[in-house]
Design an enzyme around this catalytic site. Structure first.
Site, PDB file in Angstrom:
ATOM      1  N   LYS A 158       0.860  -1.193   0.000  1.00  0.00           N
ATOM      2  CA  LYS A 158       0.000   0.000   0.000  1.00  0.00           C
ATOM      3  C   LYS A 158       0.890   1.234   0.000  1.00  0.00           C
ATOM      4  O   LYS A 158       1.908   1.262   0.707  1.00  0.00           O
ATOM      5  CB  LYS A 158      -0.858  -0.069   1.264  1.00  0.00           C
ATOM      6  CG  LYS A 158      -1.918   0.977   1.450  1.00  0.00           C
ATOM      7  CD  LYS A 158      -2.746   0.653   2.700  1.00  0.00           C
ATOM      8  CE  LYS A 158      -3.923   1.576   2.885  1.00  0.00           C
ATOM      9  NZ  LYS A 158      -4.782   1.162   4.022  1.00  0.00           N
ATOM     10  N   SER A 184      -9.400   0.764   3.074  1.00  0.00           N
ATOM     11  CA  SER A 184      -8.638   1.612   2.181  1.00  0.00           C
ATOM     12  C   SER A 184      -7.496   0.888   1.450  1.00  0.00           C
ATOM     13  O   SER A 184      -6.919   1.464   0.529  1.00  0.00           O
ATOM     14  CB  SER A 184      -8.058   2.789   2.958  1.00  0.00           C
ATOM     15  OG  SER A 184      -7.153   2.347   3.945  1.00  0.00           O
ATOM     16  N   SER A 243      -9.437  -1.722   7.226  1.00  0.00           N
ATOM     17  CA  SER A 243      -8.901  -1.488   5.884  1.00  0.00           C
ATOM     18  C   SER A 243      -8.080  -2.638   5.288  1.00  0.00           C
ATOM     19  O   SER A 243      -7.730  -2.582   4.111  1.00  0.00           O
ATOM     20  CB  SER A 243      -8.062  -0.205   5.869  1.00  0.00           C
ATOM     21  OG  SER A 243      -8.900   0.926   5.894  1.00  0.00           O
TER      22      SER A 243
END
Lengths: 461, 75
Positions: free
Chosen positions: A78, A154, A178
């Site tokens: 990420k 996310s 997330s």
């Protein structure tokens, strides 16, 4: 190697000399080039660095040095993890103006020390304040099972990259869900370790009280290998708890035999589509779990997490909100601005409630070892979908996607998201929740579900 | 010695309406120094109301004074 190859399979092939790290990396880079334009998982591809690293690993092996447990395994992170030479954008426009990171984040360094090879950074919801995987600056990550659908967020790029078979392993972060939400929407395994277990050093923060980092993969063995490689004390993270390294990979073979497993009732048995609860029931039946328990005051726990999240995130972003509010993703900015108005007394009270709730939740684990709960109240929503229907009531989609994950991360419990198919629809996942520091138990139960064919994360066709 | 819960004697706190939330936002923005554009105001107000509703759930739950905040600082 194929797009179905697991991290464990690649590492074993590299160790045995059946595959070179260079071949593994070229295959991953070719898949990314071919498939990523359709799923938008990657924001940076670090091809040159990956090829250099692969050459080093292959040279080491040729010289007789033992490759690590993740030798030659391509992975991606990420884009809130520091990657040397790249500004850590955390899904934002504003952070692109930062200096390039001077060194890799702690977990990137640990995976590479075990032989894994970073191939890039992944799309995410801006500053991690997101459950959708949408992003106004980089475009939405797209669900590999249906590209008109959300990945969840996310850590949306992390879910998409693993589910599309671009890499067998990705890292994400989980503050309120997330890692677990993209695991559910994209149909991957995901591990949110105990709060304070893994170092957060070298990652862009969101909510100091709740931020966790962890892996997503297509098998429980791969989650475990990555998790074991990332454990260990790091003086650069003042929030890390003083725990010894407690490897789990060898323990997986013990399975779920003898463990007391219960299904979370009450709050966790309503407020979602029926298939979400059917997935939990399917897992419970496979495990022979007939007991139900109630996690007390879960709705209040979610509310307290909501208040603390909004306030801490607003505090973190205050200078940027003052200087460059127009450069935020509007979906994130307006919640951050609202967060600046929260009375401090409310936040203090929420942190005191958190203590009360922790005591009550820990007491449950004197009665059971593992709790099963749904991961999300729905399957992947359409990209851009603003509302959803639950029990006949239309509710805002964004905040409600995390309704089942927030009360668990609020007190830092370790959770494995296990993808469980119900019918022919899009993926769903079940949360396998254990007491603090018992990642081993959650992973053993997840592995049992995988072995029974109930939990599975096939690459999206 | 524990403190008896105060909740039954608390004065009622009304749900936040749009006008009150708007007044809070308008008063707070100069204080925190955020140049909020007029077109953002409506969604900011909606978020303030959502947070207040969440906070209400937390504030309505009586806690003994001896319950410490979760984060612990060690010098």
């Amino acid at each position: 190697m194929s797009n179905q190859s697991t991290a464990a399979g690649i590492a074993a092939a590299v160790a045995a000399g059946r595959l070179t790290a260079a071949e593994a990396i070229e295959a991953a880079l070719a898949r990314i080039a071919a498939i990523d334009p359709g799923v938008n998982a990657f924001t940076d591809v670090t091809a040159e660095r990956a090829r250099a690293r692969a050459a080093t690993i292959d040279a080491d092996r040729a010289a007789g040095r033992a490759p690590g447990p993740l030798a030659g395994v391509p992975f991606a992170v990420k884009n809130l993890f520091d990657v040397e030479g790249i500004p850590t954008r955390a899904g934002s426009k504003i952070n692109r103006d930062r200096e390039p990171a001077a060194r890799d984040g702690a977990l990137v360094r640990r995976l590479e020390a075990a032989g894994a090879i970073l191939v890039g950074a992944l799309n995410m919801g801006e500053y991690a304040y997101d459950f959708t995987g949408e992003n106004a600056h980089d475009g939405p990550s797209r669900n590999p099972h249906d590209r008109d659908r959300m990945t969840g967020g996310s850590s949306g790029g992390s879910g998409a990259a693993v589910a599309a078979g671009l890499v067998p392993l990705a890292l994400g972060s989980d503050t309120n869900g997330s890692i677990r939400v993209p695991s559910a929407f994209c149909g991957t395994f995901g591990l949110k370790p105990t709060f304070g277990r893994l170092s957060r050093a070298g990652s862009f923060p969101f909510v100091a009280s709740f931020d966790h980092l962890g892996p997503l993969a297509r098998s429980v063995a791969d989650l475990s290998l990555a998790y074991d490689a990332m454990q260990g004390a790091d003086p650069d993270d003042p929030w890390q708890a003083p725990r010894p390294v407690e490897p789990v990979t060898a323990a997986l073979a013990q399975g779920a035999t003898g463990l007391r497993i219960a299904v979370a009732g009450g709050y966790f048995a309503r407020g979602g589509e029926p298939d979400c609860f059917a997935a939990v029931q399917r897992a419970a039946e496979a495990l022979g779990a007939t007991r139900a328990i109630e996690i007390p005051e879960a709705a209040r726990a979610r509310a307290a997490a909501f208040v603390i999240t909004a306030s801490e995130a607003a505090g973190l972003h205050l200078d940027r909100l003052r200087a460059r509010p127009g450069d935020y993703d509007p979906a994130v900015r307006d919640r951050l601005i609202a967060g600046t108005t929260i009375p401090a007394a409310w936040v203090h009270r929420a942190q005191r409630f958190r203590s009360w709730y922790r005591t009550r939740v820990l007491a449950l684990f004197e009665e059971v070892d593992v709790v099963l709960a749904p991961c999300t109240p729905c399957r992947a929503l359409r990209i851009g979908q603003a509302t959803m229907e639950i029990d006949g009531v239309t509710v805002p989609a964004r905040p409600n996607i995390g309704v089942f994950t927030q009360p668990i991360s609020f007190v830092g419990l370790p959770v494995v998201a296990v993808p469980v198919r119900v019918g022919d629809g899009l993926p769903l996942a079940v949360q396998v929740i254990a007491a603090p520091w018992r990642e081993d138990l959650a992973l053993r139960v997840a592995g049992t579900l995988e072995a029974a064919g109930v939990g599975a994360a096939p690459v999206a066709e | 010695m524990t403190t008896p819960p105060l909740a039954p004697a608390l004065p009622p706190a009304l749900p936040l309406d749009d006008a009150s939330a708007g007044a809070i936002v308008d008063a707070m923005m100069p204080l925190v120094g955020i140049p909020m554009a007029p077109e953002w105001r409506e969604t900011v107000i909606a978020s303030v109301k959502a947070t207040a509703a969440a906070a209400r759930l937390v504030l309505d739950f009586p806690l003994d004074d001896t319950v410490e905040p979760a984060p612990v600082f060690r010098a």
